[in-house]
Design an enzyme around this catalytic site. Sequence first.
Site, PDB file in Angstrom:
ATOM      1  N   SER A 152       0.861  -1.118  -0.025  1.00 45.48           N
ATOM      2  CA  SER A 152       0.047  -0.088  -0.035  1.00 45.48           C
ATOM      3  C   SER A 152       0.889   1.217   0.000  1.00 45.48           C
ATOM      4  O   SER A 152       1.697   1.572  -1.026  1.00 45.48           O
ATOM      5  CB  SER A 152      -0.969  -0.181   1.296  1.00 45.48           C
ATOM      6  OG  SER A 152      -1.828   0.953   1.294  1.00 45.48           O
ATOM      7  N   ASP A 249      -9.948  -4.286  -4.732  1.00 48.36           N
ATOM      8  CA  ASP A 249      -9.495  -3.338  -3.953  1.00 48.36           C
ATOM      9  C   ASP A 249     -10.377  -1.934  -3.906  1.00 48.36           C
ATOM     10  O   ASP A 249     -10.344  -1.288  -5.059  1.00 48.36           O
ATOM     11  CB  ASP A 249      -7.971  -2.991  -4.354  1.00 48.36           C
ATOM     12  CG  ASP A 249      -7.384  -1.970  -3.492  1.00 48.36           C
ATOM     13  OD1 ASP A 249      -8.006  -1.242  -2.555  1.00 48.36           O
ATOM     14  OD2 ASP A 249      -6.061  -2.115  -3.395  1.00 48.36           O
ATOM     15  N   HIS A 279      -7.907  -5.014  -0.665  1.00 47.61           N
ATOM     16  CA  HIS A 279      -6.846  -4.180  -0.581  1.00 47.61           C
ATOM     17  C   HIS A 279      -5.533  -4.843   0.279  1.00 47.61           C
ATOM     18  O   HIS A 279      -4.302  -4.586   0.134  1.00 47.61           O
ATOM     19  CB  HIS A 279      -7.347  -2.813   0.229  1.00 47.61           C
ATOM     20  CG  HIS A 279      -5.980  -1.943   0.188  1.00 47.61           C
ATOM     21  ND1 HIS A 279      -5.445  -1.374  -0.681  1.00 47.61           N
ATOM     22  CD2 HIS A 279      -5.443  -1.343   1.208  1.00 47.61           C
ATOM     23  CE1 HIS A 279      -4.293  -0.371  -0.203  1.00 47.61           C
ATOM     24  NE2 HIS A 279      -4.285  -0.555   0.739  1.00 47.61           N
TER      25      HIS A 279
END
EC number: 3.1.2.22
Length: 304
Positions: A152, A249, A279
């Site tokens: 991320s 996501d 995600h």
Amino acid sequence: MAVMGMAAVAAWVPCRSWGWAAVSFGPHRGLSAFLARMPQRAPRWLPACRQKASFSLLNRPDLPNLAYKRLKGKSPGIIFIPGYLSNMNGTKALAIEEFCKSLGHAYIRFDYSGIGNSDGNLEESTVGKWRKDVLSIIDDLAEGPQILVGSSLGGWLMLHAAVARPEKVMALIGVATAADGLVTQFNHLSVEQKKEVEMKGVWSMPSKYHEEGVYNVQYSFIKEAEHHCLLHSPIPVDCPIRLLHGMKDDVVPWHTSMQVADRVLSTDVDVILRKHSDHRMKEKADIQLLVYTIDDLIDKLSVN
């Protein structure tokens, strides 16, 4: 070296049993062959992943001390860069550690300043300060060439690290890479919402991954992050890059990984999409894909 256009060079490799597909962005050792030899069951070491309480501190005279765990071992070493407000004890970080133990490779996981067991004040944290944290880990702890694995926001920071330390960063693996992520999300707000955040000084960003249902992001954090955006111009990184992303996501669209692939100068780039992953990408099949991607890059770097 010019960026190769996506439409001209992308080659899809469907993998029905895994529920994901790969997009290749350049000539390199065959991904298709790699996919074909991947086992259909989780490696034996996966169930052994468990959190360990002990950690070390990287002392930095003018900056907050950083908590970290390090395995000594063979090159290339692996460094895990966590996501926003995440610490070094997440599922992916621990799974990679067990994997590196099984191979005898060096590995480092750490907490950003203001997070977990590291020193510092979270409310004073910025993307720029966390970028310095990553560079401190590379400069002061890592020995020899490194593969960076960024999750991320960590995927955003791994790109910055590759630009700043090309002599040490040999390859990148992004998991739901959130390049420019928080800035992009903020810019999607209406004018009225932006004004409200500016007045309050904090953005209550909805998130199903936080126990309170929101992340309270300082407005100053967003404004500082704008200085570290990368997707507006070519990204001077030319090492091998693998970008894993879940098509479910709802935090960072998988198209962001496609943008990164198009912006980096490297021609050795794969975007690997998992159709049903979210995600976090921390289900067993997601972790299995991640560690075999690491394994493939280790083999590639060893051959070269």
